[in-house]
Write an enzyme that holds these catalytic residues in place. Structure first.
Site, PDB file in Angstrom:
ATOM      1  N   GLU A  39       2.624 -37.066  17.153  1.00 25.67           N
ATOM      2  CA  GLU A  39       3.749 -37.866  16.470  1.00 25.67           C
ATOM      3  C   GLU A  39       4.809 -38.082  17.163  1.00 25.67           C
ATOM      4  O   GLU A  39       5.239 -37.164  17.877  1.00 25.67           O
ATOM      5  CB  GLU A  39       3.873 -37.030  14.924  1.00 25.67           C
ATOM      6  CG  GLU A  39       2.976 -37.199  13.960  1.00 25.67           C
ATOM      7  CD  GLU A  39       3.457 -36.668  12.492  1.00 25.67           C
ATOM      8  OE1 GLU A  39       4.464 -36.223  12.596  1.00 25.67           O
ATOM      9  OE2 GLU A  39       2.393 -36.586  11.751  1.00 25.67           O
ATOM     10  N   GLN A  95      -4.385 -62.756  21.515  1.00 30.62           N
ATOM     11  CA  GLN A  95      -5.547 -63.148  20.457  1.00 30.62           C
ATOM     12  C   GLN A  95      -4.902 -63.676  19.306  1.00 30.62           C
ATOM     13  O   GLN A  95      -4.158 -63.449  18.506  1.00 30.62           O
ATOM     14  CB  GLN A  95      -5.823 -61.615  20.101  1.00 30.62           C
ATOM     15  CG  GLN A  95      -6.839 -61.541  18.954  1.00 30.62           C
ATOM     16  CD  GLN A  95      -8.342 -61.661  19.284  1.00 30.62           C
ATOM     17  OE1 GLN A  95      -8.587 -61.455  20.332  1.00 30.62           O
ATOM     18  NE2 GLN A  95      -9.221 -62.304  18.392  1.00 30.62           N
ATOM     19  N   LYS A 192     -10.749 -71.111  34.109  1.00 30.79           N
ATOM     20  CA  LYS A 192     -11.078 -69.574  34.104  1.00 30.79           C
ATOM     21  C   LYS A 192     -12.246 -69.369  32.988  1.00 30.79           C
ATOM     22  O   LYS A 192     -12.156 -69.878  31.953  1.00 30.79           O
ATOM     23  CB  LYS A 192      -9.934 -68.832  33.955  1.00 30.79           C
ATOM     24  CG  LYS A 192     -10.471 -67.219  33.711  1.00 30.79           C
ATOM     25  CD  LYS A 192      -9.164 -66.189  33.867  1.00 30.79           C
ATOM     26  CE  LYS A 192      -8.440 -66.363  32.610  1.00 30.79           C
ATOM     27  NZ  LYS A 192      -7.310 -65.335  32.567  1.00 30.79           N
ATOM     28  N   ASP A 218       1.537 -66.518  37.126  1.00 31.39           N
ATOM     29  CA  ASP A 218       0.925 -66.368  35.593  1.00 31.39           C
ATOM     30  C   ASP A 218       1.948 -65.671  34.907  1.00 31.39           C
ATOM     31  O   ASP A 218       2.712 -65.076  35.338  1.00 31.39           O
ATOM     32  CB  ASP A 218      -0.489 -65.606  35.841  1.00 31.39           C
ATOM     33  CG  ASP A 218      -1.496 -66.008  34.764  1.00 31.39           C
ATOM     34  OD1 ASP A 218      -0.971 -66.679  33.769  1.00 31.39           O
ATOM     35  OD2 ASP A 218      -2.507 -65.337  34.884  1.00 31.39           O
TER      36      ASP A 218
HETATM   37  C1  R5P Z   1      -4.342 -65.035  29.785  1.00 30.93           C
HETATM   38  O1  R5P Z   1      -4.665 -66.147  30.148  1.00 30.93           O
HETATM   39  C2  R5P Z   1      -3.255 -64.601  30.912  1.00 30.93           C
HETATM   40  O2  R5P Z   1      -2.407 -65.600  31.146  1.00 30.93           O
HETATM   41  C3  R5P Z   1      -3.712 -63.764  32.144  1.00 30.93           C
HETATM   42  O3  R5P Z   1      -4.138 -64.747  32.841  1.00 30.93           O
HETATM   43  C4  R5P Z   1      -4.667 -62.650  31.530  1.00 30.93           C
HETATM   44  O4  R5P Z   1      -4.112 -61.779  30.482  1.00 30.93           O
HETATM   45  C5  R5P Z   1      -4.621 -61.578  33.056  1.00 30.93           C
HETATM   46  O5  R5P Z   1      -5.572 -60.602  32.605  1.00 30.93           O
HETATM   47  P1  R5P Z   1      -6.276 -59.798  33.667  1.00 30.93           P
HETATM   48  O6  R5P Z   1      -5.246 -59.346  34.652  1.00 30.93           O
HETATM   49  O7  R5P Z   1      -6.628 -58.438  32.814  1.00 30.93           O
HETATM   50  O8  R5P Z   1      -7.073 -60.728  34.210  1.00 30.93           O
END
Ligand code: R5P
Length: 294
Positions: A39, A95, A192, A218
């Site tokens: 906690e 999500q 991707k 990103d």
């Molecule tokens: C999702 O589309 C985000 O833009 C990142 O590309 C993603 O969350 C990267 O996650 P990780 O580093 O686990 O591949």
């Protein structure tokens, strides 16, 4: 803004100092004690002004959401009437739909939770993909979604004058396009396919890769596998170098080691998440946004 208090936790103290400097106020620490059973107990300054700015990014989000659940009502009991959450990294945004029947739409539920807690939210590069606006995610609250794309673009352009800014997936187009527009650098995005937390496949766009200096951009790097696979693909296709620039450097587990093993050179990020790769500060844009929200 010096009629406000700026509250922050010790793990974000550097950013708190930088933000306080921009706002011309000293940040005040929220003390956090963890009991043996897990906690948390928080201690805030015992007298607060009407306006409070609470700095809390949501990297390692579960713990920090509990901190918010405790800190915000406590701040109100101590005098705060208007609380703006400065949340440089807003977790649970990916999500945004139920991908399989029965899945909780975390983005909506966390957004509604924040909507009930605070009066304003300022964040940076929230992962908004299928939902266009943060106001939809956090209804009824003054929301500002900033972007660090230009800041990172400028950083890259000063070091890689001929860089190709490459987004690893279609969602990243919003960030690479902004950075490219600000700097005049070329940009492109990959496709991707995510098969698991650490299992992604990348398809490069069809361009001539030989001799290219690629900078992967990103919003967030978590396990790093998205960037690792993209780096592998670029170098395999003949790129001369691959560097990385991300807003939110989560880099969990062995992410950095995997990136180095994949041949990535420089790894640059903002200080939106405290991390050793941070090279540009988001504090000035956060302070501007606070002034704009009033
Ligand atoms: C999702 O589309 C985000 O833009 C990142 O590309 C993603 O969350 C990267 O996650 P990780 O580093 O686990 O591949």
């Amino acid at each position: 803004m010096n009629d406000s208090a700026l509250l922050a936790f010790d793990d974000e103290w550097e950013l708190a100092i930088a933000l306080g400097h921009q706002m011309a106020i000293d940040p005040q620490l929220i003390e956090c004690h963890r009991f043996p059973d897990g906690e948390l107990k928080l201690r805030l300054p015992d007298l607060l002004p009407r306006r409070v700015v609470l700095l809390r990014g949501l990297h390692q989000p579960n713990e920090k959401l509990i901190e918010l659940l405790l800190a915000v009502p406590a701040a109100r009991e101590l005098g705060a009437r208007h609380i703006t959450l400065v949340c440089p990294y807003l977790a649970y945004m990916r999500q945004d739909i139920a991908f399989r029947p029965g899945e909780a739409v975390s983005q909506r539920h966390i957004g509604e939770l924040l909507a009930h807690l605070v009066d304003g939210v300022i964040t940076i590069d929230p992962h908004l993909h299928r939902i266009a606006s943060l106001d939809t995610v956090i209804p009824g609250v003054r929301c500002t979604a900033l972007s660090a794309a230009e800041l990172l673009g400028d950083w890259v352009a000063a070091r890689r004058t001929d860089a190709l800014l490459l987004g690893p997936d279609e969602e990243s187009l919003q960030w690479v396009a902004r950075a490219a527009q600000a700097t005049g650098l070329d940009h492109a995005v990959c496709r991707k396919l995510r098969l698991g937390d650490r299992d992604v496949r990348i398809a490069l766009p069809e361009i001539d890769w030989s001799g290219r200096r690629v900078v992967l951009m990103d919003d967030v790097a978590s396990t790093g596998r998205t960037l690792v696979e993209t780096a592998h693909a670029c170098l395999g296709a003949g790129a001369r170098s691959v560097d990385v620039a991300v807003t939110h450097a989560l880099f969990v587990g062995d992410a950095l080691a995997q990136l180095r093993a994949a041949g990535v050179g420089e790894i640059w990020s903002t200080d939106a998440v405290p991390h050793g790769s941070s090279v540009v500060s988001v504090a000035p844009m956060l302070a501007d946004a606070l002034r704009e929200q009033g």
